[in-house]
Design a protein around this motif. Structure first.
Motif, PDB file in Angstrom:
ATOM      1  N   GLN A   1      47.608  38.394   0.826  1.00  0.00           N
ATOM      2  CA  GLN A   1      48.298  37.623   1.367  1.00  0.00           C
ATOM      3  C   GLN A   1      48.612  38.531   2.001  1.00  0.00           C
ATOM      4  O   GLN A   1      49.598  40.391   1.480  1.00  0.00           O
ATOM      5  CB  GLN A   1      49.985  37.807  -0.233  1.00  0.00           C
ATOM      6  CG  GLN A   1      50.773  36.584   0.084  1.00  0.00           C
ATOM      7  CD  GLN A   1      51.560  36.825  -0.775  1.00  0.00           C
ATOM      8  OE1 GLN A   1      52.266  37.206  -0.946  1.00  0.00           O
ATOM      9  NE2 GLN A   1      51.737  35.150  -1.255  1.00  0.00           N
ATOM     10  N   ILE A   2      49.414  38.607   2.966  1.00  0.00           N
ATOM     11  CA  ILE A   2      49.201  39.356   4.861  1.00  0.00           C
ATOM     12  C   ILE A   2      51.148  38.749   4.940  1.00  0.00           C
ATOM     13  O   ILE A   2      50.993  38.267   5.060  1.00  0.00           O
ATOM     14  CB  ILE A   2      48.513  39.275   5.349  1.00  0.00           C
ATOM     15  CG1 ILE A   2      47.081  39.282   4.816  1.00  0.00           C
ATOM     16  CG2 ILE A   2      49.024  40.452   6.586  1.00  0.00           C
ATOM     17  CD1 ILE A   2      45.763  39.074   5.509  1.00  0.00           C
ATOM     18  N   GLU A   3      51.736  40.185   4.989  1.00  0.00           N
ATOM     19  CA  GLU A   3      52.625  40.344   5.801  1.00  0.00           C
ATOM     20  C   GLU A   3      52.636  40.426   7.281  1.00  0.00           C
ATOM     21  O   GLU A   3      52.152  42.306   7.338  1.00  0.00           O
ATOM     22  CB  GLU A   3      54.188  40.164   5.879  1.00  0.00           C
ATOM     23  CG  GLU A   3      55.303  40.366   6.357  1.00  0.00           C
ATOM     24  CD  GLU A   3      56.651  41.241   4.986  1.00  0.00           C
ATOM     25  OE1 GLU A   3      56.507  40.837   4.419  1.00  0.00           O
ATOM     26  OE2 GLU A   3      56.498  42.473   5.061  1.00  0.00           O
ATOM     27  N   TYR A   4      53.801  40.081   8.147  1.00  0.00           N
ATOM     28  CA  TYR A   4      53.017  40.547   9.643  1.00  0.00           C
ATOM     29  C   TYR A   4      54.107  39.694  11.004  1.00  0.00           C
ATOM     30  O   TYR A   4      54.640  39.729  10.577  1.00  0.00           O
ATOM     31  CB  TYR A   4      51.613  40.769  10.597  1.00  0.00           C
ATOM     32  CG  TYR A   4      51.029  39.230  10.782  1.00  0.00           C
ATOM     33  CD1 TYR A   4      50.895  38.437  11.979  1.00  0.00           C
ATOM     34  CD2 TYR A   4      50.351  38.939   9.611  1.00  0.00           C
ATOM     35  CE1 TYR A   4      50.582  37.495  12.259  1.00  0.00           C
ATOM     36  CE2 TYR A   4      49.559  37.831   9.925  1.00  0.00           C
ATOM     37  CZ  TYR A   4      50.030  37.478  10.648  1.00  0.00           C
ATOM     38  OH  TYR A   4      49.232  35.695  10.919  1.00  0.00           O
ATOM     39  N   ASP A   5      54.575  41.224  11.481  1.00  0.00           N
ATOM     40  CA  ASP A   5      55.736  40.989  13.220  1.00  0.00           C
ATOM     41  C   ASP A   5      54.032  40.639  13.986  1.00  0.00           C
ATOM     42  O   ASP A   5      53.986  42.449  13.963  1.00  0.00           O
ATOM     43  CB  ASP A   5      56.350  42.264  13.100  1.00  0.00           C
ATOM     44  CG  ASP A   5      57.139  42.389  14.025  1.00  0.00           C
ATOM     45  OD1 ASP A   5      57.035  41.201  15.465  1.00  0.00           O
ATOM     46  OD2 ASP A   5      58.006  43.158  14.443  1.00  0.00           O
ATOM     47  N   GLY A   6      54.617  39.482  14.455  1.00  0.00           N
ATOM     48  CA  GLY A   6      53.624  39.580  15.414  1.00  0.00           C
ATOM     49  C   GLY A   6      53.971  40.032  17.002  1.00  0.00           C
ATOM     50  O   GLY A   6      53.333  39.370  17.343  1.00  0.00           O
TER      51      GLY A   6
ATOM     52  N   SER B   1      50.184  33.995  20.201  1.00  0.00           N
ATOM     53  CA  SER B   1      50.498  34.656  19.664  1.00  0.00           C
ATOM     54  C   SER B   1      52.424  35.767  19.966  1.00  0.00           C
ATOM     55  O   SER B   1      53.153  34.260  19.992  1.00  0.00           O
ATOM     56  CB  SER B   1      50.344  35.560  21.452  1.00  0.00           C
ATOM     57  OG  SER B   1      50.956  36.340  22.026  1.00  0.00           O
ATOM     58  N   GLY B   2      52.820  36.562  19.860  1.00  0.00           N
ATOM     59  CA  GLY B   2      54.134  36.847  18.794  1.00  0.00           C
ATOM     60  C   GLY B   2      54.829  36.113  17.479  1.00  0.00           C
ATOM     61  O   GLY B   2      55.544  35.833  17.139  1.00  0.00           O
TER      62      GLY B   2
ATOM     63  N   PRO C   1      52.679  46.678  12.601  1.00  0.00           N
ATOM     64  CA  PRO C   1      53.540  45.985  11.115  1.00  0.00           C
ATOM     65  C   PRO C   1      52.399  45.579  10.941  1.00  0.00           C
ATOM     66  O   PRO C   1      53.064  43.736  10.619  1.00  0.00           O
ATOM     67  CB  PRO C   1      54.338  45.571  12.892  1.00  0.00           C
ATOM     68  CG  PRO C   1      53.790  45.597  14.087  1.00  0.00           C
ATOM     69  CD  PRO C   1      52.476  46.711  13.579  1.00  0.00           C
ATOM     70  N   VAL C   2      52.135  45.639   9.736  1.00  0.00           N
ATOM     71  CA  VAL C   2      51.000  44.296   8.751  1.00  0.00           C
ATOM     72  C   VAL C   2      50.950  44.636   7.419  1.00  0.00           C
ATOM     73  O   VAL C   2      50.420  46.185   7.540  1.00  0.00           O
ATOM     74  CB  VAL C   2      49.443  44.841   9.542  1.00  0.00           C
ATOM     75  CG1 VAL C   2      48.333  43.143   8.844  1.00  0.00           C
ATOM     76  CG2 VAL C   2      49.411  44.065  10.921  1.00  0.00           C
TER      77      VAL C   2
END
Length: 255
Positions: free
Chosen positions: A7-12, A53-54, A87-88
């Motif tokens: 399970q992954i969180e990121y700022d795109g 993207s983004g 940022p992942v």
């Protein structure tokens, strides 16, 4: 080979989307590079949603296979170490069944879109919300949203380059929450479906914003849906307010 669910969180913001690209940074490439530090050799990582993207993620789900049998907590810690400074973040890891597939086993995807209405530029949420300067009325947007819930032909709200076999999808929920925001108001759009068409969420939110601004009526949204014509869609909003908020499976791969 052991299979793992992540399970992954990121700022795109700095990425050209989830999917690996030859000459641009991607979340998939960042994760595969981190995996290669733990298990030499090429790695293929599949995800529940190929965010554009983004676009951000609060709870993307992916799976991978490794030669070594890792204890899930140690795998999570090791990946987060090697993902720096991207940022992942891997929020959870678990051993998965051999037939588990992050994309094809999913039965539900949930998206959140954050829209801020205020005159002053946003500072702390820059790149994480879509800002409009005009005031928005929530009730007309909610009325319009009700026309979109259910099983419909969403051609109007589908990108022209969408590769889905059919434009017919079932939108299980579309909820709009209005919140206080410094100097203005925040609107959170929560959408839930088994799967979405390319640009469907951004097309829907961009159209509903026009209703909130008074430029469209709720009935205009119904007419646009029934037109089954991309030209009938309202503006497509930018990606920075969009988050993949969760993925559902018949059984929770993380227990």
């Amino acid at each position: 080979m052991p299979r793992y669910a992540l399970q992954i969180e990121y700022d795109g913001t700095p990425f050209a989307g989830w999917q690996r690209q030859a000459d641009q940074p991607s979340v998939q490439a960042a994760l595969e590079a981190a995996l290669a530090r733990l298990d030499p050799g090429p790695h293929g990582v599949a995800a529940a949603g190929r965010t554009d993207s983004g676009v951000h993620a609060l709870a993307q789900v992916a799976h991978c296979e490794l030669a070594r049998d890792w204890e899930p907590f140690r795998l999570m810690e090791a990946l987060n170490h090697h993902l720096k400074p991207a940022p992942v973040a891997v929020m959870r890891a678990a051993r998965a069944a051999e037939d588990f597939h992050a994309r094809f086993s999913a039965i539900e995807r949930r998206y959140l879109f954050r829209l801020v209405s205020r005159r002053a530029p946003v500072t702390h949420d820059r790149g994480r919300v879509w800002q409009v300067r005009n005031a928005l009325a929530p009730e007309p947007m909610r009325e319009a949203a009700r026309h979109l819930v259910g099983r419909h032909d969403f051609t109007t709200f589908r990108a022209t380059l969408c590769q889905a076999k059919s434009p017919v999808k079932t939108l299980d929920a579309l909820e709009i929450e209005a919140l206080a925001y410094p100097g203005g108001q925040e609107f959170r759009f929560r959408l839930r479906a088994r799967s979405f068409l390319h640009n469907q969420v951004r097309s829907v939110v961009g159209t509903l914003e026009r209703v909130g601004a008074g430029a469209w009526t709720p009935e205009d949204v119904r007419a646009a849906l029934m037109a089954r014509d991309r030209a009938a869609c309202g503006p497509v909003c930018p990606p920075q307010g969009l988050y993949l908020a969760g993925v559902g499976y018949p059984e929770d791969p993380f227990g």
